[in-house]
Design a protein around this motif. Structure first.
Motif, PDB file in Angstrom:
ATOM      1  N   LEU A  95       0.573  -1.101   0.080  1.00 33.72           N
ATOM      2  CA  LEU A  95      -0.053   0.154   0.432  1.00 33.72           C
ATOM      3  C   LEU A  95       0.593   1.477   0.198  1.00 33.72           C
ATOM      4  N   PRO A  96       1.775   1.595   0.864  1.00 31.78           N
ATOM      5  CA  PRO A  96       2.776   2.408   0.503  1.00 31.78           C
ATOM      6  C   PRO A  96       3.355   3.244  -0.339  1.00 31.78           C
ATOM      7  N   ALA A  97       3.989   1.456  -1.055  1.00 31.82           N
ATOM      8  CA  ALA A  97       4.809   1.251  -2.058  1.00 31.82           C
ATOM      9  C   ALA A  97       3.480   2.223  -3.675  1.00 31.82           C
ATOM     10  N   ARG A  98       2.502   1.935  -3.205  1.00 28.43           N
ATOM     11  CA  ARG A  98       2.206   2.054  -4.487  1.00 28.43           C
ATOM     12  C   ARG A  98       1.389   3.566  -4.185  1.00 28.43           C
ATOM     13  N   ALA A  99       1.410   4.454  -2.883  1.00 33.05           N
ATOM     14  CA  ALA A  99       0.704   5.937  -2.152  1.00 33.05           C
ATOM     15  C   ALA A  99       1.937   6.159  -3.077  1.00 33.05           C
ATOM     16  N   TYR A 100       3.316   5.956  -3.016  1.00 32.12           N
ATOM     17  CA  TYR A 100       4.664   6.471  -3.423  1.00 32.12           C
ATOM     18  C   TYR A 100       4.760   7.034  -5.471  1.00 32.12           C
ATOM     19  N   ASP A 101       4.521   6.093  -5.619  1.00 32.51           N
ATOM     20  CA  ASP A 101       4.640   5.029  -6.811  1.00 32.51           C
ATOM     21  C   ASP A 101       3.810   5.772  -7.992  1.00 32.51           C
ATOM     22  N   ASN A 102       2.644   6.234  -7.472  1.00 28.68           N
ATOM     23  CA  ASN A 102       1.219   7.051  -8.210  1.00 28.68           C
ATOM     24  C   ASN A 102       0.778   8.567  -7.519  1.00 28.68           C
ATOM     25  N   GLY A 103       2.847   9.248  -6.194  1.00 29.28           N
ATOM     26  CA  GLY A 103       1.609  10.533  -6.107  1.00 29.28           C
ATOM     27  C   GLY A 103       0.523  10.973  -5.456  1.00 29.28           C
ATOM     28  N   ILE A 104      -0.778   9.206  -5.229  1.00 29.10           N
ATOM     29  CA  ILE A 104      -1.934  10.155  -4.351  1.00 29.10           C
ATOM     30  C   ILE A 104      -2.134   9.369  -3.104  1.00 29.10           C
ATOM     31  N   TYR A 105      -3.046   9.929  -2.651  1.00 24.64           N
ATOM     32  CA  TYR A 105      -3.668   9.324  -1.578  1.00 24.64           C
ATOM     33  C   TYR A 105      -4.302   8.501  -1.914  1.00 24.64           C
ATOM     34  N   VAL A 106      -4.163   7.566  -0.860  1.00 28.39           N
ATOM     35  CA  VAL A 106      -4.616   5.975  -0.435  1.00 28.39           C
ATOM     36  C   VAL A 106      -5.559   6.061   0.254  1.00 28.39           C
ATOM     37  N   VAL A 107      -6.867   5.426  -0.066  1.00 23.40           N
ATOM     38  CA  VAL A 107      -8.074   4.904   1.065  1.00 23.40           C
ATOM     39  C   VAL A 107      -8.440   3.618   0.772  1.00 23.40           C
ATOM     40  N   PHE A 108      -8.080   2.608   2.073  1.00 19.27           N
ATOM     41  CA  PHE A 108      -7.830   0.989   1.563  1.00 19.27           C
ATOM     42  C   PHE A 108      -9.156   1.124   2.955  1.00 19.27           C
ATOM     43  N   SER A 109     -10.101  -0.260   2.444  1.00 24.31           N
ATOM     44  CA  SER A 109     -11.033  -0.688   3.016  1.00 24.31           C
ATOM     45  C   SER A 109     -11.045  -2.003   3.371  1.00 24.31           C
ATOM     46  N   ASN A 110     -10.706  -2.438   4.632  1.00 25.32           N
ATOM     47  CA  ASN A 110     -10.384  -4.354   4.541  1.00 25.32           C
ATOM     48  C   ASN A 110     -12.159  -4.293   5.223  1.00 25.32           C
ATOM     49  N   PRO A 111     -12.651  -5.218   4.996  1.00 18.14           N
ATOM     50  CA  PRO A 111     -13.608  -5.838   6.394  1.00 18.14           C
ATOM     51  C   PRO A 111     -13.389  -6.013   7.395  1.00 18.14           C
TER      52      PRO A 111
END
Length: 97
Positions: free
Chosen positions: A4-20
């Motif tokens: 998750l942190p890698a994808r946020a950094y790579d794409n330069g975006i905020y990431v909202v991760f929802s897990n049940p």
């Protein structure tokens, strides 16, 4: 969830991760929903096995300072149509040297 942190950094975006939370077939889902900033830092995380809520403030400033910002600026969507329209040779030729 180290990706998750890698994808946020790579794409330069905020990431909202929802897990049940709860059982999903034979797997226990533990929740741990989170919000990450464009630097890959966790801003908020739900850690209780109960109803929980996280609230964060997202700023445009972080988006522009993040490493992924330069990649977003380098994208050229106007040429995507040309690339997609090119004829694709379905047989790949591999040459070994």
């Amino acid at each position: 969830m180290k990706w998750l942190p890698a994808r946020a950094y790579d794409n330069g975006i905020y990431v909202v991760f929802s897990n049940p939370i709860g059982m999903d077939d034979d797997q226990l889902k533990n929740g741990c929903s989170m919000v990450l900033d464009p630097f890959g830092d966790v801003l908020a995380e739900c850690r209780k096995l109960d109803e929980d809520m996280a609230v964060v403030t997202c700023t445009r400033d972080k988006l522009q300072k993040a490493g992924g910002h330069r990649y977003r600026k380098a994208r050229r969507p106007e040429i995507y149509g040309e690339v997609i329209a090119q004829k694709n040779d379905s047989q790949l030729k591999v040459v070994w040297m």
